[in-house]
Design a protein around this motif. Structure first.
Motif, PDB file in Angstrom:
ATOM      1  N   LEU A 191     -10.519  -3.402  -8.124  1.00 59.30           N
ATOM      2  CA  LEU A 191     -11.028  -4.066  -6.923  1.00 59.30           C
ATOM      3  C   LEU A 191     -10.121  -5.190  -6.434  1.00 59.30           C
ATOM      4  CD1 LEU A 191     -14.751  -4.404  -8.053  1.00 59.30           C
ATOM      5  CD2 LEU A 191     -13.639  -2.457  -6.936  1.00 59.30           C
ATOM      6  N   VAL A 192      -9.178  -5.598  -7.273  1.00 62.44           N
ATOM      7  CA  VAL A 192      -8.274  -6.694  -6.918  1.00 62.44           C
ATOM      8  C   VAL A 192      -7.281  -6.201  -5.863  1.00 62.44           C
ATOM      9  CG1 VAL A 192      -6.461  -8.229  -7.770  1.00 62.44           C
ATOM     10  CG2 VAL A 192      -8.483  -7.774  -9.182  1.00 62.44           C
ATOM     11  N   ARG A 193      -7.116  -6.972  -4.801  1.00 62.35           N
ATOM     12  CA  ARG A 193      -6.134  -6.602  -3.780  1.00 62.35           C
ATOM     13  C   ARG A 193      -4.965  -7.572  -3.722  1.00 62.35           C
ATOM     14  NH1 ARG A 193      -8.018  -2.814  -4.798  1.00 62.35           N
ATOM     15  NH2 ARG A 193      -9.193  -1.268  -3.616  1.00 62.35           N
ATOM     16  N   ALA A 194      -5.181  -8.812  -4.111  1.00 68.15           N
ATOM     17  CA  ALA A 194      -4.096  -9.785  -4.200  1.00 68.15           C
ATOM     18  C   ALA A 194      -4.470 -10.791  -5.282  1.00 68.15           C
ATOM     19  CB  ALA A 194      -3.865 -10.488  -2.870  1.00 68.15           C
ATOM     20  N   LEU A 263      -5.938 -15.857 -13.921  1.00 67.98           N
ATOM     21  CA  LEU A 263      -5.761 -15.036 -12.730  1.00 67.98           C
ATOM     22  C   LEU A 263      -6.618 -15.601 -11.609  1.00 67.98           C
ATOM     23  CD1 LEU A 263      -4.937 -13.034 -15.115  1.00 67.98           C
ATOM     24  CD2 LEU A 263      -5.516 -11.214 -13.492  1.00 67.98           C
ATOM     25  N   GLU A 264      -5.999 -15.837 -10.464  1.00 69.22           N
ATOM     26  CA  GLU A 264      -6.715 -16.285  -9.274  1.00 69.22           C
ATOM     27  C   GLU A 264      -6.679 -15.153  -8.259  1.00 69.22           C
ATOM     28  OE1 GLU A 264      -6.491 -19.590  -5.665  1.00 69.22           O
ATOM     29  OE2 GLU A 264      -5.047 -19.676  -7.324  1.00 69.22           O
ATOM     30  N   VAL A 265      -7.772 -14.435  -8.133  1.00 63.91           N
ATOM     31  CA  VAL A 265      -7.837 -13.324  -7.187  1.00 63.91           C
ATOM     32  C   VAL A 265      -8.065 -13.897  -5.796  1.00 63.91           C
ATOM     33  CG1 VAL A 265      -9.039 -11.222  -6.520  1.00 63.91           C
ATOM     34  CG2 VAL A 265      -8.681 -11.745  -8.949  1.00 63.91           C
ATOM     35  N   THR A 266      -7.157 -13.579  -4.870  1.00 69.99           N
ATOM     36  CA  THR A 266      -7.237 -14.121  -3.511  1.00 69.99           C
ATOM     37  C   THR A 266      -7.743 -13.102  -2.500  1.00 69.99           C
ATOM     38  OG1 THR A 266      -4.895 -13.597  -3.165  1.00 69.99           O
ATOM     39  CG2 THR A 266      -5.431 -15.818  -3.953  1.00 69.99           C
ATOM     40  N   ALA A 267      -7.853 -11.839  -2.911  1.00 71.03           N
ATOM     41  CA  ALA A 267      -8.415 -10.818  -2.016  1.00 71.03           C
ATOM     42  C   ALA A 267      -8.993  -9.696  -2.853  1.00 71.03           C
ATOM     43  CB  ALA A 267      -7.341 -10.270  -1.068  1.00 71.03           C
ATOM     44  N   TRP A 268     -10.177  -9.228  -2.436  1.00 66.09           N
ATOM     45  CA  TRP A 268     -10.869  -8.138  -3.120  1.00 66.09           C
ATOM     46  C   TRP A 268     -11.001  -6.954  -2.174  1.00 66.09           C
ATOM     47  CZ3 TRP A 268     -12.038  -8.649  -8.238  1.00 66.09           C
ATOM     48  CH2 TRP A 268     -12.090  -9.946  -8.770  1.00 66.09           C
ATOM     49  N   GLY A 269     -11.251  -5.765  -2.750  1.00 64.10           N
ATOM     50  CA  GLY A 269     -11.455  -4.574  -1.945  1.00 64.10           C
ATOM     51  C   GLY A 269     -12.429  -3.628  -2.632  1.00 64.10           C
ATOM     52  N   GLU A 270     -12.536  -2.425  -2.095  1.00 60.62           N
ATOM     53  CA  GLU A 270     -13.402  -1.403  -2.654  1.00 60.62           C
ATOM     54  C   GLU A 270     -12.624  -0.512  -3.602  1.00 60.62           C
ATOM     55  OE1 GLU A 270     -16.673  -1.153  -2.141  1.00 60.62           O
ATOM     56  OE2 GLU A 270     -16.567  -2.970  -0.912  1.00 60.62           O
ATOM     57  N   ALA A 271     -13.309   0.044  -4.597  1.00 61.64           N
ATOM     58  CA  ALA A 271     -12.666   0.949  -5.550  1.00 61.64           C
ATOM     59  C   ALA A 271     -12.154   2.187  -4.841  1.00 61.64           C
ATOM     60  CB  ALA A 271     -13.647   1.342  -6.647  1.00 61.64           C
ATOM     61  N   GLU A 272     -11.004   2.682  -5.292  1.00 58.25           N
ATOM     62  CA  GLU A 272     -10.359   3.835  -4.663  1.00 58.25           C
ATOM     63  C   GLU A 272     -10.834   5.174  -5.192  1.00 58.25           C
ATOM     64  OE1 GLU A 272      -6.166   4.103  -3.143  1.00 58.25           O
ATOM     65  OE2 GLU A 272      -5.936   2.843  -4.906  1.00 58.25           O
ATOM     66  N   LEU A 273     -11.630   5.208  -6.239  1.00 58.94           N
ATOM     67  CA  LEU A 273     -11.999   6.482  -6.839  1.00 58.94           C
ATOM     68  C   LEU A 273     -12.562   7.436  -5.803  1.00 58.94           C
ATOM     69  CD1 LEU A 273     -13.643   5.372 -10.195  1.00 58.94           C
ATOM     70  CD2 LEU A 273     -11.456   6.505  -9.874  1.00 58.94           C
ATOM     71  N   GLY A 274     -12.141   8.700  -5.885  1.00 61.36           N
ATOM     72  CA  GLY A 274     -12.644   9.713  -4.979  1.00 61.36           C
ATOM     73  C   GLY A 274     -11.786   9.936  -3.762  1.00 61.36           C
ATOM     74  N   LEU A 275     -10.499   9.550  -3.818  1.00 61.37           N
ATOM     75  CA  LEU A 275      -9.630   9.715  -2.665  1.00 61.37           C
ATOM     76  C   LEU A 275      -8.889  11.052  -2.673  1.00 61.37           C
ATOM     77  CD1 LEU A 275      -8.156   6.161  -2.136  1.00 61.37           C
ATOM     78  CD2 LEU A 275     -10.089   7.223  -1.034  1.00 61.37           C
ATOM     79  N   GLY A 276      -9.330  11.945  -3.528  1.00 58.64           N
ATOM     80  CA  GLY A 276      -8.831  13.316  -3.465  1.00 58.64           C
ATOM     81  C   GLY A 276      -7.349  13.464  -3.740  1.00 58.64           C
ATOM     82  N   ASP A 277      -6.656  14.177  -2.854  1.00 57.30           N
ATOM     83  CA  ASP A 277      -5.267  14.543  -3.095  1.00 57.30           C
ATOM     84  C   ASP A 277      -4.381  13.321  -3.253  1.00 57.30           C
ATOM     85  OD1 ASP A 277      -5.951  17.169  -2.976  1.00 57.30           O
ATOM     86  OD2 ASP A 277      -5.343  17.442  -0.876  1.00 57.30           O
ATOM     87  N   ARG A 278      -4.631  12.278  -2.478  1.00 57.39           N
ATOM     88  CA  ARG A 278      -3.799  11.075  -2.587  1.00 57.39           C
ATOM     89  C   ARG A 278      -3.914  10.462  -3.974  1.00 57.39           C
ATOM     90  NH1 ARG A 278      -5.005   5.655  -1.644  1.00 57.39           N
ATOM     91  NH2 ARG A 278      -3.158   4.367  -1.457  1.00 57.39           N
ATOM     92  N   LEU A 279      -5.144  10.391  -4.492  1.00 62.84           N
ATOM     93  CA  LEU A 279      -5.366   9.810  -5.809  1.00 62.84           C
ATOM     94  C   LEU A 279      -4.716  10.656  -6.897  1.00 62.84           C
ATOM     95  CD1 LEU A 279      -6.844   7.588  -7.417  1.00 62.84           C
ATOM     96  CD2 LEU A 279      -8.792   9.104  -7.537  1.00 62.84           C
TER      97      LEU A 279
END
Length: 283
Positions: A191-194, A263-279
């Motif tokens: 979930l960490v983005r930065a 660790l100082e997380v400065t941006a969060w996101g959504e989990a990538e699981l389930g992205l099919g061919d890219r993953l």
């Protein structure tokens, strides 16, 4: 509070990892990480997927030097040649160029692995670009510069492995660069983005799809399968194939890291699981 609990680099791709108390983080990852690669006589990279004995080759990199050790064989002391002959090499079907490190390194690796082998180094003109949500660069890593995994992710995995009546696995099976303790939720790294850590910063690139190297005992150089892949397949499967554990990051600000750094997380996101061919394609 999340902190760095382990720092590891792998000077020779596929060989043993070296634990560090402090590390310089360059644009291509921890200094010396995957700076060298073992190739066969056609230039294809050698891997624990085929030869798990590589886990027992201990590489120690200095400034301009490399020492390789393997039980029962005289260690190799090598003066690194940054200007040697260039060889065409391939890594996961992608073409690169490596700097050949000479006959003595080739003879030593051929003896240890029992097959024609040569050692190459990342050239100064490498210029590799890596993809994912945050682009970056790396040496001879599979893809991006830094692999991060958390202790809580391993705890969940091992609890599920134990439920199956199998033996738990150590974090070294996943060959991370940074191990994080203190996150209560497993797979928070997804979930960490930065993130800031030490004087450096990382940007999230992609999840890490795991391969058969995770079934190799990193101490003995023997395959121990089917764990952890069997258990991961029950709850970490990507819809396009493969299972994930850990997350890959690009270096957005070089700096210095140390075990114990927060660790100082400065941006969060959504989990990538389930992205099919890219993953499934990121390996």
């Amino acid at each position: 509070m999340a902190r760095i609990s382990e720092l590891v680099h792998y000077p020779v791709k596929g060989c043993a990892g070296i634990s560090l108390d402090t590390a310089e983080l360059t644009p291509a990852g921890i200094r010396h990480d995957r700076s060298f690669m073992v190739v066969d006589d056609s230039g294809g990279f050698r891997s624990q997927r085929v030869d798990p004995r590589m886990a027992r080759i201990l590489p120690e990199a200095g400034e301009g030097t490399l020492r390789l050790s393997f039980d029962g064989v005289e260690p190799l002391e090598l003066e690194v040649d940054p200007d040697g002959p260039r060889l065409d090499v391939t890594l996961h079907r992608q073409p690169f160029v490596g700097v050949d490190q000479g006959a003595s390194a080739a003879a030593w690796l051929t003896e240890v692995l029992g097959a024609p082998s040569r050692l190459v180094r990342v050239p100064t003109e490498h210029g590799r670009e890596t993809g994912g949500l945050t682009p970056g660069t790396s040496g001879f890593a599979d893809s991006t510069a830094v692999l991060m995994a958390s202790a809580s992710s391993l705890d969940l995995l091992n609890a599920r492995i134990l439920e199956r009546g199998a033996e738990p696995v150590p974090i070294r099976r996943f060959r991370p660069n940074i191990v994080v303790s203190g996150w209560a939720e497993p797979h928070t790294e997804d979930l960490v983005r930065a993130v800031r850590l030490g004087t450096a910063e990382l940007g999230y690139a992609k999840v890490c799809i795991r391969c058969a190297v995770t079934t190799v005992d990193q101490e003995t150089g023997e395959k121990r399968g089917p764990e952890p892949l069997r258990t991961l397949a029950g709850y970490r499967r990507a819809d396009g194939g493969g299972v994930s554990f850990g997350a890959k990051f690009a270096v957005t600000r070089p700096g210095v890291l140390a075990v114990g750094d927060e660790l100082e997380v400065t941006a969060w996101g959504e989990a990538e699981l389930g992205l099919g061919d890219r993953l499934a394609a990121v390996l």
